[in-house]
Design a protein around this motif. Structure first.
Motif, mmCIF file in Angstrom:
data_model
loop_
_atom_site.group_PDB
_atom_site.id
_atom_site.type_symbol
_atom_site.label_atom_id
_atom_site.label_comp_id
_atom_site.label_asym_id
_atom_site.label_seq_id
_atom_site.Cartn_x
_atom_site.Cartn_y
_atom_site.Cartn_z
ATOM 1 N N ASP A 87 -82.573 26.263 -58.649
ATOM 2 C CA ASP A 87 -83.277 26.591 -59.394
ATOM 3 C C ASP A 87 -84.798 26.401 -59.351
ATOM 4 N N GLU A 88 -85.609 27.457 -59.041
ATOM 5 C CA GLU A 88 -86.650 27.267 -58.524
ATOM 6 C C GLU A 88 -87.907 26.134 -58.650
ATOM 7 N N ARG A 89 -87.015 25.750 -60.237
ATOM 8 C CA ARG A 89 -87.790 24.439 -60.888
ATOM 9 C C ARG A 89 -87.929 23.339 -60.483
ATOM 10 N N GLY A 90 -86.403 23.567 -59.949
ATOM 11 C CA GLY A 90 -85.772 21.901 -59.598
ATOM 12 C C GLY A 90 -86.679 21.573 -57.539
ATOM 13 N N GLY A 91 -85.869 20.416 -57.277
ATOM 14 C CA GLY A 91 -86.240 19.873 -56.137
ATOM 15 C C GLY A 91 -85.073 20.973 -55.434
ATOM 16 N N GLN A 130 -90.700 22.397 -49.001
ATOM 17 C CA GLN A 130 -89.438 22.495 -48.719
ATOM 18 C C GLN A 130 -89.828 23.953 -49.716
ATOM 19 N N LEU A 131 -89.070 25.086 -48.773
ATOM 20 C CA LEU A 131 -88.550 26.490 -49.354
ATOM 21 C C LEU A 131 -87.247 27.099 -49.482
ATOM 22 N N GLY A 132 -87.142 28.205 -49.593
ATOM 23 C CA GLY A 132 -85.817 29.190 -49.489
ATOM 24 C C GLY A 132 -85.431 28.887 -51.141
ATOM 25 N N ARG A 151 -84.439 23.202 -52.139
ATOM 26 C CA ARG A 151 -84.416 24.532 -51.269
ATOM 27 C C ARG A 151 -83.373 24.498 -49.953
ATOM 28 N N SER A 152 -83.455 25.847 -50.470
ATOM 29 C CA SER A 152 -81.974 26.284 -48.856
ATOM 30 C C SER A 152 -82.825 26.693 -47.668
ATOM 31 N N LEU A 153 -83.930 26.412 -47.236
ATOM 32 C CA LEU A 153 -84.648 26.567 -46.032
ATOM 33 C C LEU A 153 -83.776 25.503 -45.162
ATOM 34 N N ALA A 154 -82.681 24.910 -45.059
ATOM 35 C CA ALA A 154 -82.628 23.861 -44.784
ATOM 36 C C ALA A 154 -80.939 24.171 -44.036
ATOM 37 N N GLU A 155 -80.185 23.125 -43.002
ATOM 38 C CA GLU A 155 -78.738 23.257 -42.745
ATOM 39 C C GLU A 155 -78.408 22.651 -43.758
ATOM 40 N N PHE A 156 -78.013 22.061 -44.743
ATOM 41 C CA PHE A 156 -77.712 21.682 -46.811
ATOM 42 C C PHE A 156 -78.242 22.149 -46.957
ATOM 43 N N VAL A 157 -77.645 22.158 -48.521
ATOM 44 C CA VAL A 157 -78.196 22.401 -49.268
ATOM 45 C C VAL A 157 -77.570 21.503 -50.370
ATOM 46 N N SER A 158 -78.022 21.237 -51.897
ATOM 47 C CA SER A 158 -77.357 20.576 -52.562
ATOM 48 C C SER A 158 -77.358 20.856 -54.295
ATOM 49 N N VAL A 159 -76.413 22.126 -54.663
ATOM 50 C CA VAL A 159 -76.917 22.594 -56.268
ATOM 51 C C VAL A 159 -75.837 22.127 -56.671
ATOM 52 N N PRO A 160 -75.839 22.725 -58.162
ATOM 53 C CA PRO A 160 -75.286 22.084 -59.451
ATOM 54 C C PRO A 160 -73.863 23.718 -59.074
ATOM 55 N N ALA A 161 -72.540 22.651 -59.813
ATOM 56 C CA ALA A 161 -71.803 23.855 -59.222
ATOM 57 C C ALA A 161 -71.331 24.803 -59.766
ATOM 58 N N MET A 162 -72.129 25.365 -60.701
ATOM 59 C CA MET A 162 -72.575 26.904 -61.982
ATOM 60 C C MET A 162 -73.233 27.568 -60.259
ATOM 61 N N GLN A 163 -74.045 27.582 -59.837
ATOM 62 C CA GLN A 163 -75.145 28.191 -58.726
ATOM 63 C C GLN A 163 -74.594 28.553 -57.853
ATOM 64 N N ILE A 164 -72.780 28.219 -57.018
ATOM 65 C CA ILE A 164 -72.417 29.035 -56.570
ATOM 66 C C ILE A 164 -71.462 30.032 -56.890
ATOM 67 N N ALA A 165 -70.603 30.892 -55.696
ATOM 68 C CA ALA A 165 -69.668 31.721 -56.083
ATOM 69 C C ALA A 165 -69.185 32.297 -55.095
#
Length: 325
Positions: free
Chosen positions: A97-101, A65-67, A103-117
């Motif tokens: 996190d580019e080193r994680g699994g 995946q990409l994004g 990716r954001s080129l999708a309709e939904f993305v799951s990330v750690p809470a500290m990765q958003i504002a």
């Protein structure tokens, strides 16, 4: 099972390797959140990943995946997640996190809470996402890595691109004297961003550019030649690999580290909530403006990649998911 659309590729190659597939909506991880994506941008790292030019680092497990960045709506959160005052249904922005699994080129993305504002209210998702990767990268490069100061002479390479266009604005906001390199068709555009002097990178010899306290490189080629333009005590930061010879860029940076007092600093940013909050404040103060070249729908992701690989891009190429059809 709830599903979503996402862009994948099954082998390294050109933009036509990209296709839209149906995947399960990712689960919310411990301490994490789920964001419904409204917009993401195409970054140089996406092109390198898709093309396989860094295949020794990215491996051969497919599909991929990409994004990297995203603006969207917070739709779910783990009960133990630190949301920093955010609420479900709020518009947010962030990066994976580019080193994680994820990716954001999708309709939904799951990330750690500290990765958003919280995202800026004054911008559309497509406008806002043009600033995310570039804005956080430029702050890390110009402030944390090379400590640009008022009145210093700054050279920005790749000044019309997604990161370079933010670097020009950021350096001017810190009262630096900015010289920019861009293509002939983009020179007036870069002047409008605030550059004091603009040169055509195709026709201006490197050795004629003068001497600089700081060089911000968003191009990746000829790093050692440009390092010679640094004044004593000057600093150079690069955020790009030469797209035609990425290994050569790495060798140039390594040689600078070992043999040069005027070291070339290369980094890959890992921004978190504090960085996104700082960026929101800069937008609200009017220090930086979004630069959107064009937007494509999710189904046009291959065309978006082809556009970025072409010439004459001004600012960011964006993939919009705001319309869910």
């Amino acid at each position: 099972m709830e599903t979503m659309r996402a862009v994948l590729f099954n082998r390294y190659g050109g933009p036509d390797e990209l296709y839209v597939a149906t995947l399960p909506v990712p689960e919310v991880q411990a301490g994490g959140v789920l964001v419904q994506v409204d917009a993401t941008s195409v970054n140089g790292a996406d092109l390198l990943l898709r093309s396989g030019k860094l295949g020794l680092l990215t491996g051969r497990r497919f599909p991929k995946q990409l994004g990297i960045d995203f603006v969207g709506t917070l739709v779910a959160a783990d009960t133990g997640a630190n949301l920093g005052g955010l609420s479900i249904g709020e518009r947010v922005w962030g990066t994976v996190d580019e080193r994680g699994g994820a990716r954001s080129l999708a309709e939904f993305v799951s990330v750690p809470a500290m990765q958003i504002a919280q995202a800026p209210d004054s911008l559309t998702p497509e406008e806002a996402v043009t600033l995310l990767a570039g804005g956080t990268t430029v702050h890390t490069g110009l402030v944390e890595k090379v400590r640009v100061q008022r009145g210093q002479r700054v050279l920005v390479r790749g000044a019309a691109g997604g990161v370079g266009s933010v670097a020009v604005q950021f350096a001017k906001a810190r009262a630096a004297h900015v010289t920019a390199l861009a293509g002939a068709s983009s020179m007036e555009f870069v002047r409008e961003l605030g550059a004091d002097v603009v040169h055509d990178y195709r026709t201006t010899p490197c050795q004629s550019l003068g001497v600089y306290d700081v060089i911000f490189d968003a191009h990746g080629s000829d790093l050692l030649a440009f390092r010679r333009l640094l004044a004593p005590g000057g600093r150079m930061v690069s955020i790009a690999f030469d797209k035609n010879a990425p290994a050569r860029s790495l060798l140039g940076i390594a040689a600078s580290t070992v043999f040069g007092a005027r070291r070339i600093r290369f980094f890959r940013g890992k921004p978190t909530r504090r960085d996104f909050q700082r960026l929101t404040a800069q937008v609200e103060r009017g220090e930086i403006q979004p630069v959107l070249d064009r937007a494509f729908p999710l189904s046009g992701s291959a065309h978006a990649h082809a556009a970025l690989e072409g010439h004459g891009i001004r600012g960011k190429v964006v993939i919009s998911l705001s319309e869910r059809g």
